[in-house]
Design an enzyme around this catalytic site. Structure first.
Site, PDB file in Angstrom:
ATOM      1  N   ARG A  11       1.265  -1.358  -0.009  1.00 33.56           N
ATOM      2  CA  ARG A  11       0.176   0.376   0.358  1.00 33.56           C
ATOM      3  C   ARG A  11       0.817   1.494  -0.133  1.00 33.56           C
ATOM      4  O   ARG A  11       1.642   1.499   1.228  1.00 33.56           O
ATOM      5  CB  ARG A  11      -1.063  -0.516   1.069  1.00 33.56           C
ATOM      6  CG  ARG A  11      -1.452  -0.781   1.475  1.00 33.56           C
ATOM      7  CD  ARG A  11      -2.674  -0.944   2.446  1.00 33.56           C
ATOM      8  NE  ARG A  11      -3.286  -2.608   2.242  1.00 33.56           N
ATOM      9  CZ  ARG A  11      -5.131  -2.383   1.612  1.00 33.56           C
ATOM     10  NH1 ARG A  11      -4.752  -2.218   0.859  1.00 33.56           N
ATOM     11  NH2 ARG A  11      -5.165  -3.869   2.142  1.00 33.56           N
ATOM     12  N   GLU A  56       2.312  -5.629  -6.497  1.00 38.89           N
ATOM     13  CA  GLU A  56       1.079  -5.018  -6.664  1.00 38.89           C
ATOM     14  C   GLU A  56       0.971  -3.670  -6.537  1.00 38.89           C
ATOM     15  O   GLU A  56       1.169  -3.895  -4.685  1.00 38.89           O
ATOM     16  CB  GLU A  56      -0.195  -5.783  -6.194  1.00 38.89           C
ATOM     17  CG  GLU A  56      -2.223  -5.328  -6.252  1.00 38.89           C
ATOM     18  CD  GLU A  56      -2.511  -6.035  -5.641  1.00 38.89           C
ATOM     19  OE1 GLU A  56      -3.958  -5.119  -5.014  1.00 38.89           O
ATOM     20  OE2 GLU A  56      -2.406  -6.840  -5.238  1.00 38.89           O
ATOM     21  N   ASN A  60      -4.873   3.928  -1.730  1.00 37.56           N
ATOM     22  CA  ASN A  60      -5.970   4.617  -1.857  1.00 37.56           C
ATOM     23  C   ASN A  60      -5.507   5.980  -1.864  1.00 37.56           C
ATOM     24  O   ASN A  60      -5.024   6.324  -1.511  1.00 37.56           O
ATOM     25  CB  ASN A  60      -6.287   4.007  -0.097  1.00 37.56           C
ATOM     26  CG  ASN A  60      -5.973   3.036  -0.660  1.00 37.56           C
ATOM     27  OD1 ASN A  60      -7.394   1.754  -0.941  1.00 37.56           O
ATOM     28  ND2 ASN A  60      -5.296   1.584  -0.112  1.00 37.56           N
ATOM     29  N   HIS A  74      11.120  -7.007   5.458  1.00 40.28           N
ATOM     30  CA  HIS A  74      11.559  -6.794   3.679  1.00 40.28           C
ATOM     31  C   HIS A  74      11.193  -7.214   2.497  1.00 40.28           C
ATOM     32  O   HIS A  74      11.157  -8.598   2.525  1.00 40.28           O
ATOM     33  CB  HIS A  74      13.304  -5.942   3.790  1.00 40.28           C
ATOM     34  CG  HIS A  74      13.812  -7.319   4.333  1.00 40.28           C
ATOM     35  ND1 HIS A  74      14.301  -8.316   5.452  1.00 40.28           N
ATOM     36  CD2 HIS A  74      14.525  -8.335   2.432  1.00 40.28           C
ATOM     37  CE1 HIS A  74      14.605  -9.687   4.828  1.00 40.28           C
ATOM     38  NE2 HIS A  74      15.069  -9.455   3.641  1.00 40.28           N
ATOM     39  N   GLU A 121      15.896  -5.115   0.624  1.00 40.11           N
ATOM     40  CA  GLU A 121      17.192  -5.923   0.087  1.00 40.11           C
ATOM     41  C   GLU A 121      17.350  -6.911  -0.983  1.00 40.11           C
ATOM     42  O   GLU A 121      17.559  -6.636  -1.835  1.00 40.11           O
ATOM     43  CB  GLU A 121      17.304  -6.410   1.293  1.00 40.11           C
ATOM     44  CG  GLU A 121      18.704  -8.048   1.377  1.00 40.11           C
ATOM     45  CD  GLU A 121      18.011  -9.365   1.914  1.00 40.11           C
ATOM     46  OE1 GLU A 121      19.889  -9.854   2.911  1.00 40.11           O
ATOM     47  OE2 GLU A 121      17.708  -9.918   2.643  1.00 40.11           O
TER      48      GLU A 121
END
Length: 126
Positions: A11, A56, A60, A74, A121
């Site tokens: 997100r 993905e 928002n 990570h 990383e």
């Protein structure tokens, strides 16, 4: 039964800065972008070179800042030339750690932080 990891969802708050990070600093490519203005979110899928795994990015529109949980650590990517990628990241505007090796051994990884605070990383390809 065969399972295959196909995507990881992040997100994000600033989609353009995030796209710049993953497509310009790294070689991810935009596979698709779907906008849902009526529901106030966009989905952008990035292809990870050399794999079938996608990132993905969920944007928002009206989201408050996200908190990255203390259970998440990570994402990891490998590169052919670790030292060159380290120099590229250090020259960028992104927070970049030093080259490291476990227990003081030969350096084989470093971390760089994306615009939303997710740590990546970067490891030497074995």
């Amino acid at each position: 039964m065969n399972q295959v990891l196909v995507e990881i969802c992040l997100r994000v708050r600033d989609i353009e800065a995030t796209l710049d990070f993953y497509t310009n600093l790294f070689d991810f490519e935009i596979a698709s972008r779907r906008e849902f203005p009526e529901d106030k979110f966009d989905l952008i899928y990035l292809n990870s070179p050399g794999t079938s795994v996608q990132i993905e990015l969920t944007y928002n529109y009206d989201a408050e800042p996200y908190e990255i949980g203390n259970g998440f650590s990570h994402l990891g990517v490998t590169v052919d030339d670790l030292e060159k990628m380290h120099e590229i990241c250090k020259a960028s505007a992104y927070e970049t750690g030093e080259l490291k090796g476990l227990s003081g051994g030969t350096p084989y990884y470093f971390f760089v932080t994306d615009p939303d605070g997710y740590r990546i990383e970067v490891k030497r390809k074995i």
